[in-house]
Design a protein around this motif. Structure first.
Motif, PDB file in Angstrom:
ATOM      1  N   GLN A  30      67.068  56.550  57.446  1.00 38.57           N
ATOM      2  CA  GLN A  30      67.544  55.159  57.417  1.00 38.57           C
ATOM      3  C   GLN A  30      67.750  54.661  55.998  1.00 38.57           C
ATOM      4  N   ALA A  33      67.112  50.789  54.695  1.00 46.18           N
ATOM      5  CA  ALA A  33      66.865  49.726  55.672  1.00 46.18           C
ATOM      6  C   ALA A  33      65.428  49.804  56.192  1.00 46.18           C
ATOM      7  N   LEU A  93      66.825  41.945  62.486  1.00 49.63           N
ATOM      8  CA  LEU A  93      67.514  42.361  61.248  1.00 49.63           C
ATOM      9  C   LEU A  93      67.404  43.862  61.062  1.00 49.63           C
ATOM     10  N   LYS A  96      69.836  45.633  63.651  1.00 52.97           N
ATOM     11  CA  LYS A  96      71.298  45.594  63.427  1.00 52.97           C
ATOM     12  C   LYS A  96      71.793  46.905  62.816  1.00 52.97           C
ATOM     13  N   PRO A  97      71.254  47.335  61.648  1.00 49.21           N
ATOM     14  CA  PRO A  97      71.794  48.595  61.115  1.00 49.21           C
ATOM     15  C   PRO A  97      71.421  49.801  61.963  1.00 49.21           C
ATOM     16  N   MET A  98      70.245  49.741  62.615  1.00 49.64           N
ATOM     17  CA  MET A  98      69.780  50.946  63.327  1.00 49.64           C
ATOM     18  C   MET A  98      70.431  51.056  64.693  1.00 49.64           C
TER      19      MET A  98
END
Lengths: 231, 55, 238
Positions: A30, A33, A93, A96-98
């Motif tokens: 990751q 993040a 939060l 969202k990217p994961m």
């Protein structure tokens, strides 16, 4: 005693953040993040823990009729509610990217949301009853019922969720780098001390509010400085 | 690691700083709330004491 | 009240536990029937809420079919929240609740009686009405049977947990909303298993697991809620 808690909590926060951002390496999957983990994990664990402690104090207050434990339960509730909200915010939060979406009906996030509702229910019930004695005892009973329900809710959400989406990604499964674990621990202690400081500060005001027409409070008023915080 | 890279967080800056920012915000708000509650009760006690003393 | 039922170890009150139990249920049902409008309002609320969904979501059938269990269950949950306010408030206002607290028999049995009476007045009509509304959502026959079964198991739990909320918020202003805020999080497992069972049937899987869990929740509620409600009443009334 409070300044000691407050000072050590601030110190540990700085140490934890430093370790979290500089010492801990970049995670292979990751990249950066995952650093949200250092705030998300302690806050989520604590939001659950605070509720259990609150239920414990509530039970004490009910069984032994000790007013102070009921006050402690009320002092902990707002901090717990804020931590539950914070856990949801940082969880979203991080999600969202994961997972590509702000809100994922993941079993943990959903039961965290329900925990927030339980907190709000506790605070709302306590706020809507005028007579403090009844308010304490009624909200104490609610806290105990809530704490009995938390595992049931978690189990049913787990059951409900795995049916829909299949197994969610187990984040804690990865064996963590030692530096990560250390900074996680430091952050956890920092948050823990923060909670204690907040609870003690709030309980001081609650005690003053509850005992305002007692004699000892009158004498005490001379010594109280308005800021009154020896932070 | 120079500052601009640090804040960029390899593109995840928004998420990382969003969550830490909110955490700091929540802490500050809570401290402010507790202090506010404290000053309120202290003032109230003062008024009660003044009322009691000059009655 | 035939004489036979009084033989039980009747305490000073001259009423055995079961005697009191039956008396309370009959009394509450008679009271509920006198104000039949309240019973109908919960039912009409249930019907309206359920018919709103197709209007909002669109008439497309297989969408409705997938949505049916969830909507019907959520509507049943909300409808049973509606009538909770009246569970204790009438007795609280005219003082009979204080007398009830002083009854020699166990308060929990009395409270359980009131819960069952409330369930008969509000939960049972929902169970009978639900299949009719299920047809609106074009649900297959066996799903309708499962819906009835899960509602039959689920609505008593809702009434019982709701009774705790009603007892806690006795005589508070804004009680109605507060009860829902307190009670809805606690009813989520019932919703999950209830709607899940119906959905499992529609998608062909066996719903045995859901039903057994729902049954377990019912037994759990049967054992604990009267005692907890009695405690909550004592807290609210002192």
């Amino acid at each position: 005693m409070i300044p000691w808690f407050a000072a050590s909590s601030a110190l540990l926060f700085i140490l934890g953040l430093y370790m979290g951002f500089f010492v801990a390496p970049t995670d292979v999957q990751q990249s950066e993040a995952y650093r949200i983990m250092f705030i998300h994990v302690p806050v989520s664990i604590l939001s659950m823990l605070i509720y259990l402690i609150m239920a414990g104090y509530a039970a004490l207050g009910l069984i032994f009729n000790t007013r102070l434990s009921a006050m402690m339960a009320n002092a902990l509730a707002p901090t717990g509610a804020l931590f539950a909200f914070l856990s949801l915010w940082t969880g979203a939060l991080w999600g969202k990217p994961m997972w590509g979406a702000w809100w994922v009906w993941d079993a943990r996030l959903t039961s965290e949301l329900i925990l927030l509702f339980l907190y709000l229910g506790f605070i709302a019930l306590h706020a809507s009853i005028d007579d403090p004695r009844r308010a304490d005892r009624a909200s104490a009973l609610l806290a105990i019922i809530g704490s009995v329900n938390v595992p049931i809710i978690y189990f049913s959400v787990q059951w409900w969720n795995t049916l829909h989406q299949g197994a969610t990604i187990k984040l804690t499964g990865t064996s963590m780098h030692v530096a990560m674990q250390q900074s996680l621990l430091v952050m956890f202690l920092a948050c823990w001390l923060y909670v204690i400081t907040m609870a003690l500060l709030r309980v001081r005001s609650i005690i003053l509010e509850r005992e305002r027409n007692n004699q000892w409070v009158m004498e005490l008023t001379e010594t109280l400085s308005p800021r009154g915080m020896k932070l | 690691m120079n500052w601009s890279e640090f804040f960029a967080m390899k593109g995840y800056g928004l998420y990382v700083w969003g969550s830490y920012g909110m955490a700091m915000l929540v802490f500050i708000i809570e401290i402010a709330m507790v202090r506010h509650r404290r000053t309120l009760i202290v003032q109230r006690l003062r008024q009660m004491r003044d009322a009691a003393s000059n009655v | 009240m035939n004489q036979k039922s009084v033989e039980g170890p009747s305490l000073a009150g001259g009423l055995s536990l079961t005697g009191l139990f039956v008396l309370i249920i009959r009394r509450d049902l008679v009271l509920a029937m006198r104000r039949r409008a309240d019973v109908l309002t919960t039912l009409i609320f249930f019907v309206i809420v359920v018919t709103l969904f197709p209007l909002g979501v669109g008439p497309e059938l297989n969408m409705l079919r997938t949505m049916a269990p969830g909507t019907l269950w959520v509507a049943a949950l909300l409808a049973s929240m509606l009538s909770l306010g009246r569970l204790f408030s009438a007795d609280y206002l005219d003082g009979t609740l204080e007398q009830m607290l002083l009854v020699p028999q166990s308060l929990s049995a009395l409270v359980l009686g009131k819960m069952i009476a409330h369930w008969m007045a509000s939960g049972l009509p929902l169970v009978l009405m639900a299949p009719v509304l299920g047809l609106q959502f074009d649900m297959p026959a066996e799903a309708l049977w499962m819906l009835i079964l899960t509602l039959l198991l689920g609505t008593p739990i809702l009434s019982m947990i709701g009774a705790i909320g009603a007892a806690l918020t006795l005589g508070l202003r804004g009680g109605g909303v507060l009860v829902s805020l307190l009670v809805l999080p606690l009813c989520i497992p019932v919703l999950v298993f209830g709607a899940g069972a119906v959905e499992a049937i529609t998608s062909g899987m066996s719903a045995a697991a859901h039903l057994s869990l729902l049954g377990a929740l019912l037994l759990l509620a049967l054992v604990f809620t009267p005692w907890v409600t009695a405690m909550a009443l004592r807290i609210s009334m002192e």
